[in-house]
Every structure is written in structure tokens, then in C-alpha cells.
Design a protein around this motif. Structure first.
Motif, PDB file in Angstrom:
ATOM      1  N   TYR A 116      -1.327  19.752 -10.794  1.00 25.35           N
ATOM      2  CA  TYR A 116      -1.846  18.301 -10.321  1.00 25.35           C
ATOM      3  C   TYR A 116      -3.157  17.913 -10.292  1.00 25.35           C
ATOM      4  CZ  TYR A 116      -0.982  20.813  -5.914  1.00 25.35           C
ATOM      5  OH  TYR A 116      -0.382  21.251  -4.728  1.00 25.35           O
ATOM      6  N   ALA A 117      -3.532  16.470  -9.899  1.00 28.31           N
ATOM      7  CA  ALA A 117      -4.798  16.235  -9.803  1.00 28.31           C
ATOM      8  C   ALA A 117      -4.430  14.942  -9.727  1.00 28.31           C
ATOM      9  CB  ALA A 117      -5.431  16.506 -10.775  1.00 28.31           C
ATOM     10  N   THR A 118      -5.574  14.338  -8.753  1.00 25.05           N
ATOM     11  CA  THR A 118      -5.755  13.325  -8.317  1.00 25.05           C
ATOM     12  C   THR A 118      -7.167  12.349  -7.392  1.00 25.05           C
ATOM     13  OG1 THR A 118      -4.180  14.001  -5.893  1.00 25.05           O
ATOM     14  CG2 THR A 118      -5.500  11.826  -5.222  1.00 25.05           C
ATOM     15  N   GLY A 119      -7.051  11.332  -8.173  1.00 24.13           N
ATOM     16  CA  GLY A 119      -9.055  10.338  -8.288  1.00 24.13           C
ATOM     17  C   GLY A 119      -8.329   8.738  -6.892  1.00 24.13           C
ATOM     18  N   VAL A 120      -9.894   8.782  -6.228  1.00 23.76           N
ATOM     19  CA  VAL A 120      -9.291   7.926  -5.200  1.00 23.76           C
ATOM     20  C   VAL A 120     -10.059   6.985  -5.499  1.00 23.76           C
ATOM     21  CG1 VAL A 120      -8.457   9.143  -4.049  1.00 23.76           C
ATOM     22  CG2 VAL A 120     -10.879   8.976  -3.813  1.00 23.76           C
ATOM     23  N   SER A 121      -9.830   5.933  -5.672  1.00 20.89           N
ATOM     24  CA  SER A 121     -10.963   4.557  -4.731  1.00 20.89           C
ATOM     25  C   SER A 121     -11.264   3.996  -3.353  1.00 20.89           C
ATOM     26  CB  SER A 121     -11.493   4.320  -6.426  1.00 20.89           C
ATOM     27  OG  SER A 121     -10.075   2.864  -6.418  1.00 20.89           O
ATOM     28  N   GLY A 122     -12.087   3.186  -3.230  1.00 24.05           N
ATOM     29  CA  GLY A 122     -12.054   2.051  -2.022  1.00 24.05           C
ATOM     30  C   GLY A 122     -12.408   1.184  -2.742  1.00 24.05           C
ATOM     31  N   ALA A 123     -11.990   0.400  -1.369  1.00 24.40           N
ATOM     32  CA  ALA A 123     -12.925  -1.166  -1.646  1.00 24.40           C
ATOM     33  C   ALA A 123     -12.947  -1.867  -0.364  1.00 24.40           C
ATOM     34  CB  ALA A 123     -11.896  -2.156  -2.059  1.00 24.40           C
ATOM     35  N   GLY A 124     -14.012  -2.592   0.171  1.00 27.51           N
ATOM     36  CA  GLY A 124     -14.099  -3.110   1.796  1.00 27.51           C
ATOM     37  C   GLY A 124     -14.339  -2.174   2.858  1.00 27.51           C
ATOM     38  N   GLY A 125     -15.259  -1.654   2.731  1.00 27.93           N
ATOM     39  CA  GLY A 125     -15.666  -0.820   3.431  1.00 27.93           C
ATOM     40  C   GLY A 125     -14.639   0.440   3.821  1.00 27.93           C
ATOM     41  N   ASP A 126     -13.828   0.815   2.629  1.00 31.52           N
ATOM     42  CA  ASP A 126     -12.412   1.837   2.601  1.00 31.52           C
ATOM     43  C   ASP A 126     -11.221   1.088   3.745  1.00 31.52           C
ATOM     44  OD1 ASP A 126     -13.632   4.107   1.667  1.00 31.52           O
ATOM     45  OD2 ASP A 126     -15.167   4.868   3.777  1.00 31.52           O
ATOM     46  N   ALA A 127     -11.452  -0.207   4.230  1.00 27.17           N
ATOM     47  CA  ALA A 127     -10.464  -0.939   4.672  1.00 27.17           C
ATOM     48  C   ALA A 127      -9.013  -1.020   3.584  1.00 27.17           C
ATOM     49  CB  ALA A 127     -10.935  -2.507   4.840  1.00 27.17           C
ATOM     50  N   VAL A 128      -9.464  -1.165   2.386  1.00 27.50           N
ATOM     51  CA  VAL A 128      -8.702  -0.577   1.075  1.00 27.50           C
ATOM     52  C   VAL A 128      -8.387   0.322   0.343  1.00 27.50           C
ATOM     53  CG1 VAL A 128      -7.010  -1.556  -0.959  1.00 27.50           C
ATOM     54  CG2 VAL A 128      -8.300  -2.992   0.952  1.00 27.50           C
ATOM     55  N   GLN A 129      -7.990   1.056   0.294  1.00 26.91           N
ATOM     56  CA  GLN A 129      -7.894   3.260  -0.813  1.00 26.91           C
ATOM     57  C   GLN A 129      -6.930   2.852  -1.386  1.00 26.91           C
ATOM     58  OE1 GLN A 129      -7.475   7.144   1.131  1.00 26.91           O
ATOM     59  NE2 GLN A 129      -9.820   6.970   0.996  1.00 26.91           N
ATOM     60  N   THR A 130      -6.797   3.099  -2.607  1.00 28.45           N
ATOM     61  CA  THR A 130      -6.772   3.195  -4.519  1.00 28.45           C
ATOM     62  C   THR A 130      -6.407   5.180  -4.853  1.00 28.45           C
ATOM     63  OG1 THR A 130      -6.289   1.340  -4.422  1.00 28.45           O
ATOM     64  CG2 THR A 130      -5.575   2.896  -6.700  1.00 28.45           C
ATOM     65  N   ILE A 131      -5.591   5.273  -4.491  1.00 28.57           N
ATOM     66  CA  ILE A 131      -4.662   6.555  -4.949  1.00 28.57           C
ATOM     67  C   ILE A 131      -4.336   6.861  -6.059  1.00 28.57           C
ATOM     68  CG2 ILE A 131      -4.913   9.025  -4.381  1.00 28.57           C
ATOM     69  CD1 ILE A 131      -4.639   7.439  -1.448  1.00 28.57           C
ATOM     70  N   VAL A 132      -4.872   7.540  -7.068  1.00 29.36           N
ATOM     71  CA  VAL A 132      -3.081   8.631  -8.112  1.00 29.36           C
ATOM     72  C   VAL A 132      -3.435   9.614  -8.518  1.00 29.36           C
ATOM     73  CG1 VAL A 132      -3.194   8.015 -10.761  1.00 29.36           C
ATOM     74  CG2 VAL A 132      -4.361   6.266  -9.773  1.00 29.36           C
ATOM     75  N   SER A 133      -1.871   9.564  -8.335  1.00 27.87           N
ATOM     76  CA  SER A 133      -1.619  11.483  -8.038  1.00 27.87           C
ATOM     77  C   SER A 133      -1.040  11.940  -9.689  1.00 27.87           C
ATOM     78  CB  SER A 133      -0.929  11.362  -6.806  1.00 27.87           C
ATOM     79  OG  SER A 133      -0.761  13.379  -7.909  1.00 27.87           O
ATOM     80  N   ALA A 134      -1.148  12.451 -10.264  1.00 32.38           N
ATOM     81  CA  ALA A 134      -0.809  13.360 -11.656  1.00 32.38           C
ATOM     82  C   ALA A 134      -0.423  14.796 -10.835  1.00 32.38           C
ATOM     83  CB  ALA A 134      -1.276  12.783 -12.786  1.00 32.38           C
TER      84      ALA A 134
END
Length: 245
Positions: A116-134
Motif C-alpha cells: 500500500y501507498a498513500t499520497g497527500v495534498s493540502g490547501a488553505g493553510g492545511d485547513a483542507v487536506q486530501t489523502i489518497v490511499s491505494a
């Protein structure tokens, strides 16, 4: 304002976010290299092959959000630390009713052969975080089984509480009618609120195809941005397409 970590993301990726970490792979599987034959040509994945952690990390490295933001795939040692921290955190909290703990415990049950692997990205000073895991396992029934368990729990656990560090955090969870290119899709939306008035929304969408499960999570202070469900579904479809090669 003191904030408390989320628990109800219903995904490995969400628990890794709780632990302050996200990314690739403890134990690589013994699968062949990504859909490449001896003559160097590539073939589409028919759903029967498995993926190592390294292969999944390479797949997520090609995935971008709707605005073109690339996911950041982080190192192996961080995911190891994150899993350990998540387990310790779960041991320190009280979930009421007890059966609702399945939302969290399911995410830490991973077959020994899994990659498994995970990737992340953030927006708005980390107020919003998106995480994708496979995740990938030779046990094709494993990931659908986890979805079944979470779906069953959702019927009885639309509302529950998590007590952490002496503070009771209210959780409400509702089903999301997820639609992806996967063979099986599942989604939910969680709202968390603490006594200090802090609020957090988390949406999780899961898609499974053969040996592969892809989870996309977005968490936000107060409220999720418009279009979150469509964007999470697109991230799953993009990951599945990259895996199919």
C-alpha cells in the motif's frame, strides 16, 4: 483553540492523517512488475494481479487533483510510525457505543501480503487536506469484506461519541451515494464537533477492483469545499486507470 484528531474517516488514509503521517508501504508483495511482458509491451490489468508498495507509490505519483496539484507520496518510515501512533491512539480512546469502533479498527487490519501507498495534498493553510490511499492484496475478498463491515456498522452508528484526552467528541456519519469506475464503491460523510465549538467534516470514498482498493479522503475545518464528492470520485478513477496501465 485546541483541536482533537478525527477518528471516523473509515479509511487507512484517515487514520494516517490522525497520526500526522501518510504514505507508502511497509511490506512489498511478490507481484511482478506493473503489467509488463517479457518483450517490454504493457497489458491492461484484468483485476487478478497484485501490486507491491513500490508500484502503488509510483501509481500515486502520477495522480493529480482537479486543480493540477500533485499528490506527495511520503516515505516508508513515516507510514510505519503513523500506523504505530494510530494503534496507540485507538487504545487510549473510548468509543460509545462500542460496536462503532469498527469504523477505526477496520482500517488497521491489513493482510500480511498487502502492498500500500498513500499520497497527500493540502490547501488553505492545511485547513483542507486530501489523502489518497491505494492497497493491494492477493485476498480478493478482504477489501469488500471491510466495506461490508463498515456498511453494516453505519446503520447502527449514524451517531456516536469518541472520548479522547478527557474530551468527548460527537460524531455523526451518513452514507454517501458514491459512484466510481470501480467494481464496488462506498462513501460516507462525517461531522465531528467538540465542546470548544470546533467542527470538522470528512468525506471518504472507497473503490475496489479485484486485488486493488483505492480510498480518497478529504477533511476540512468547519465545512468541505463544494464539489468534494466529485473530486474524490475522480481521484479514485484516475488511480484505477493508472493501475490498469
Amino acid at each position: 483553540m485546541q483541536r482533537f484528531p478525527p477518528l471516523a474517516g473509515l479509511s487507512l488514509a484517515a487514520l494516517l492523517a490522525v497520526a500526522g503521517c501518510s504514505s507508502s508501504s511497509p511490506s512489498p508483495s511478490s507481484s511482478p512488475s506493473p503489467s509488463a511482458e517479457a518483450d517490454g509491451t504493457t497489458t491492461a490489468d484484468d483485476g487478478s494481479r497484485t501490486y507491491s508498495s513500490e508500484e502503488l507509490a509510483a501509481i500515486l505519483d502520477t495522480v493529480t487533483e482537479a486543480d493540477g496539484t500533485a499528490l506527495q507520496v511520503l516515505p516508508t518510515d513515516q507510514i510505519d510510525q503513523g500506523m504505530d501512533q494510530a494503534r496507540r491512539f485507538l487504545e487510549s480512546v473510548v468509543i460509545t457505543p462500542e460496536e462503532c469502533a469498527v469504523f477505526a479498527s477496520n482500517t488497521l487490519e491489513v493482510p500480511e501480503d498487502a502492498g500500500y501507498a498513500t499520497g497527500v495534498s493540502g490547501a488553505g493553510g492545511d485547513a483542507v487536506q486530501t489523502i489518497v490511499s491505494a492497497s493491494s492484496s492477493a485476498d480478493a475478498a478482504f477489501f469488500p469484506g471491510r466495506i461490508d463491515a463498515s456498511s453494516a456498522a453505519l446503520q447502527a452508528c449514524s451517531s456516536f461519541t469518541v472520548e479522547a484526552q478527557g474530551v468527548v467528541i460527537d460524531q455523526t456519519v451518513q452514507d454517501v451515494d458514491a459512484a466510481t469506475d470501480a467494481d464496488r464503491s462506498f462513501g460516507n460523510l462525517t461531522l465531528q464537533s467538540s465542546p470548544d465549538g470546533a467542527r470538522q467534516e470528512t468525506m471518504t470514498v472507497i473503490g475496489t477492483r479485484g486485488s486493488l482498493a483505492v480510498t480518497a479522503v478529504r477533511t476540512a475545518r468547519d465545512a468541505l469545499p463544494q464539489g468534494t464528492q466529485d473530486e474524490l470520485q475522480d481521484l479514485i478513477d484516475e488511480t484505477l486507470a493508472a493501475a490498469a496501465g
